[in-house]
Design a protein around this motif. Structure first.
Motif, short mmCIF file in Angstrom:
data_model
loop_
_atom_site.label_atom_id
_atom_site.label_comp_id
_atom_site.label_asym_id
_atom_site.label_seq_id
_atom_site.Cartn_x
_atom_site.Cartn_y
_atom_site.Cartn_z
N TRP A 116 0.83 -1.21 0.00
CA TRP A 116 0.00 0.00 0.00
C TRP A 116 0.87 1.26 0.00
O TRP A 116 0.60 2.20 -0.73
N TYR A 117 1.90 1.27 0.82
CA TYR A 117 2.80 2.43 0.86
C TYR A 117 3.49 2.62 -0.49
O TYR A 117 3.62 3.74 -0.98
N ARG A 118 3.95 1.50 -1.10
CA ARG A 118 4.60 1.61 -2.41
C ARG A 118 3.62 2.12 -3.46
O ARG A 118 3.99 2.92 -4.32
N THR A 119 2.37 1.65 -3.41
CA THR A 119 1.37 2.09 -4.37
C THR A 119 1.17 3.60 -4.28
O THR A 119 1.03 4.28 -5.29
N LEU A 120 1.17 4.13 -3.07
CA LEU A 120 0.99 5.57 -2.87
C LEU A 120 2.31 6.34 -2.94
O LEU A 120 2.35 7.54 -2.66
N GLU A 121 3.41 5.63 -3.31
CA GLU A 121 4.73 6.23 -3.46
C GLU A 121 5.17 6.92 -2.18
O GLU A 121 5.63 8.06 -2.19
N LEU A 122 5.03 6.22 -1.05
CA LEU A 122 5.38 6.76 0.25
C LEU A 122 6.33 5.80 0.97
O LEU A 122 6.38 4.61 0.67
N GLU A 123 7.02 6.33 1.94
CA GLU A 123 7.85 5.52 2.82
C GLU A 123 6.95 4.94 3.91
O GLU A 123 6.02 5.62 4.37
N PRO A 124 7.20 3.72 4.35
CA PRO A 124 6.41 3.16 5.44
C PRO A 124 6.48 4.05 6.68
O PRO A 124 7.52 4.62 7.00
N VAL B 251 -7.67 1.45 -3.17
CA VAL B 251 -7.59 0.34 -2.21
C VAL B 251 -6.47 0.61 -1.21
O VAL B 251 -6.64 0.43 0.01
N ALA B 252 -5.33 1.07 -1.69
CA ALA B 252 -4.21 1.36 -0.80
C ALA B 252 -4.57 2.49 0.16
O ALA B 252 -4.28 2.41 1.37
N TYR B 253 -5.19 3.53 -0.35
CA TYR B 253 -5.57 4.66 0.50
C TYR B 253 -6.58 4.23 1.57
O TYR B 253 -6.42 4.55 2.75
N ASP B 254 -7.60 3.48 1.15
CA ASP B 254 -8.60 3.00 2.11
C ASP B 254 -7.97 2.11 3.18
O ASP B 254 -8.28 2.23 4.37
N ALA C 42 4.42 6.78 6.97
CA ALA C 42 4.00 8.14 6.63
C ALA C 42 2.75 8.50 7.42
O ALA C 42 1.95 7.66 7.82
N SER C 43 2.57 9.80 7.63
CA SER C 43 1.42 10.27 8.41
C SER C 43 0.15 10.23 7.56
O SER C 43 0.20 10.11 6.33
N LEU C 44 -0.97 10.40 8.23
CA LEU C 44 -2.26 10.40 7.55
C LEU C 44 -2.35 11.56 6.56
O LEU C 44 -2.88 11.40 5.46
N LEU D 47 -4.54 3.45 10.03
CA LEU D 47 -4.05 4.53 10.87
C LEU D 47 -5.14 5.11 11.77
O LEU D 47 -4.85 5.57 12.88
N GLU D 48 -6.39 5.09 11.32
CA GLU D 48 -7.47 5.61 12.16
C GLU D 48 -7.79 4.67 13.30
O GLU D 48 -8.31 5.09 14.33
#
Length: 157
Positions: free
Chosen positions: A95-103, A145-148, A105-107, A154-155
């Protein structure tokens, strides 16, 4: 000729035409046998057309009803599945890779990345090319899907 007189003449003519429409007798009076046969065939054809139109409306209504039932069933199925309490570590990393983020990451970073990627890959941008549209739809679906998944994760914390 006054305007009042013209209105009265017009009204009288319309009333005469209207009364002739309800005149008793055969409405096909004065027509030859051939003309009557043609009119009868047209009426019969209209009846067949009317039947076909009615059948087409029935098929359309049945299809819409089936679509509604399938949609409601999918909504029930989605609502009956409890959200997953634990996602696997591999899935979270994907999911983090799909959103191009480092594991980790904040909301807020997740939301910014999600919006940026949706703007970049939204299918409406590729509406003229069917292949790109199909790929963009799949990419957008994966991003969502990754965002959800990440926002739910995180919530819950």
């Amino acid at each position: 000729m006054s305007i009042t007189r013209r209105f009265l003449d017009l009204a009288r003519a319309n009333i005469t035409d209207f009364s002739q429409a309800f005149r008793k007798g055969d409405p096909l009076e004065g027509l030859s046998d051939e003309e009557r046969r043609v009119i009868d065939e047209e009426v019969e054809r209209d009846t067949v057309g009317t039947k076909a139109g009615k059948r087409a409306r029935q098929v359309r209504d049945a299809a819409e009803e089936m679509w509604d039932r399938a949609f409601e069933a999918s909504q029930r199925a989605a609502g009956n599945n409890p959200p997953r309490q634990r996602s696997s570590e591999a899935e979270r990393l994907r999911w983090y890779r799909t959103l191009e983020l480092e594991p980790g990451a904040s909301l807020e970073e997740i939301r910014r990345s999600y919006r940026r990627l949706l703007k970049q890959y939204h299918p409406d941008r590729f509406a003229k090319d069917p292949e790109k549209y199909k790929v963009a739809t799949e990419v957008t679906r994966n991003i969502t899907v990754a965002y959800d998944g990440l926002t739910t994760l995180l919530e819950q914390r």
